[in-house]
Design an enzyme around this catalytic site. Structure first.
Site, short mmCIF file in Angstrom:
data_model
loop_
_atom_site.label_atom_id
_atom_site.label_comp_id
_atom_site.label_asym_id
_atom_site.label_seq_id
_atom_site.Cartn_x
_atom_site.Cartn_y
_atom_site.Cartn_z
N GLU A 260 0.83 -1.21 0.00
CA GLU A 260 0.00 0.00 0.00
C GLU A 260 0.86 1.26 0.00
O GLU A 260 0.51 2.26 -0.62
CB GLU A 260 -0.94 -0.01 1.21
CG GLU A 260 -1.92 -1.17 1.26
CD GLU A 260 -2.79 -1.26 0.00
OE1 GLU A 260 -3.09 -0.19 -0.59
OE2 GLU A 260 -3.14 -2.37 -0.39
N ASP A 343 3.48 -4.23 -5.87
CA ASP A 343 3.99 -5.53 -5.41
C ASP A 343 5.52 -5.56 -5.45
O ASP A 343 6.18 -6.02 -4.51
CB ASP A 343 3.43 -6.66 -6.28
CG ASP A 343 1.98 -6.99 -5.97
OD1 ASP A 343 1.49 -6.55 -4.91
OD2 ASP A 343 1.35 -7.69 -6.77
#
Length: 402
Positions: A260, A343
């Protein structure tokens, strides 16, 4: 779409990945695999019938003259044009909400049936009513301004409307974490202070200004997991669902939070805002060309005299819905790319590929996610890469690092 989703498409695993950590058979039970397949197919089918159904509802409202009826009702005892337009919107909004309520109720019961939702009916109805009023008030502001602009400038209303959407969108992003989100759930500082310190340490490495991590009580509503960084400026927040805290290990939570943070560091919020502003400009311009043409050609059938009349709103909403649906493949492609980049950032920050793999596996299990969705479903529905792709990316990253 029914035959494509239920009979023709294959969501099997490529031979080369069978038996690897990306193969759901290695981390999901047979029952979970079956439920995942069933649940995903039903959800996908609902998605592909709901949007065309929405178009048909708007055409029905226009073609039957119901839109004119709403307009007449809104004029009873009211003087100000702004109030009349607000009353018209309320009748339209209420009618569509009632019409789609059975579908929303079915989706709620479906989620309960498959063990995703843990929310009781009264709590769900409370959220449903909040959704109605938040959506109505937001739409009311837009509609009042929009039709005022249509009255004062027949040719350039779309440009003025676009200019006003910029501060409005920023304002909504600013108030979302502190006004709108708390209407649905309770937010409070993370109880696990040791974990909060580690998350804030990651945030410090990522140069994210934050003094607290917020926890939100989602366990009473769902078994699914989530975490996010939201808001802008002083109102930015790092948020963790308590379901994520309850079901994942510390290393998995840190990986998800790093993901995030990757969105924040790589300015995805601002890129998304810029894309929204640009697409709004294109969309409003297209509507300014298409809608008058449709009214000139089919105005008698649709029972619309002029675009500036409030009874043209269903046609406006239909065109917006159509353009959003057609733009889904592009917006989803960009979103999937950003998720992949987040990611990669998380793997660079945490240096823990095992935690990455296990967190993706647990997310797939608890949400009964379709690990390898059919192609058309993926391009129209998936804002994230499939779990198969995400897990395989971690494996490829690990190989590259070695």
């Amino acid at each position: 779409m029914y035959f494509y989703i239920f009979h023709w498409s294959s969501n099997g695993i490529p031979e080369v990945l069978k038996g690897t950590v990306a193969d759901p058979a290695t981390f999901m039970t047979e029952r979970e695999l079956l439920l995942s397949e069933e649940y995903s197919k039903v959800k996908n089918f609902i998605f592909f019938i709901l949007t065309p159904l929405e178009w048909l509802v708007y055409l029905f409202i226009l073609g039957t003259g119901l839109s004119r009826v709403f307009e007449k009702w809104s004029e009873l005892g009211l003087k100000w044009k702004v109030i009349k337009n607000g009353a018209y919107l309320f009748f339209l909004y209420l009618f569509t909400a009632i019409l789609f309520y059975p579908v929303d109720l079915y989706r709620y019961n479906l989620s309960k049936k498959y063990g995703i939702s843990t929310q009781d009916f009264s709590s769900w109805m409370r959220d449903y009513v909040i959704d109605f009023w938040v959506g109505f008030i937001t739409t009311l502001i837009i509609v009042i301004v929009l039709y005022w602009l249509l009255h004062i400038s027949k040719k350039r209303w779309w440009l003025y409307a676009w200019l006003l959407t910029i501060p409005f969108a920023i304002f909504m992003m600013y108030i979302q974490p502190v006004i709108i989100d708390p209407l649905y759930n309770e937010f409070y500082p993370l109880k696990d202070k040791a974990l909060e310190e580690k998350i804030l340490d990651l945030a410090d490495q990522a140069n994210i200004p934050s003094e607290h991590v917020f926890e939100v009580n989602m366990a009473e509503k769902t078994n699914a997991m989530n975490a996010y960084v939201t808001g802008i400026g002083d109102n930015s927040r790092i948020v963790l669902w308590d379901t994520t805290l309850n079901q994942l290990s510390e290393s998995e939570i840190l990986f998800i939070m790093a993901h995030e943070m990757g969105h924040y560091v790589q300015k995805h919020i601002y890129i998304g805002m810029a894309a929204y502003i640009l697409s709004t400009l294109v969309g409003l311009w297209l509507i300014s060309k298409i809608m008058p043409w449709l009214i000139d050609r089919f105005g008698q059938v649709l029972k619309i005299k002029e675009m500036k009349d409030i009874n043209s709103l269903p046609l406006f909403l239909l065109l917006i819905s159509l353009m959003l649906f057609l733009s889904n493949p592009v917006s989803n492609f960009v979103s999937r790319y950003q998720e992949s980049r987040a990611d990669e950032y998380a793997m660079e920050l945490t240096k823990n590929p095992e935690a990455a793999v296990s967190s993706f596996q647990n997310l797939a299990k608890t949400g009964l996610s379709e690990v390898n969705p059919p192609f058309i479903v993926k391009i129209f529905r998936y804002t994230h890469p499939s779990m198969l792709e995400r897990i395989n990316t971690v494996a490829e990253y690990t190989k590259k690092e070695k």
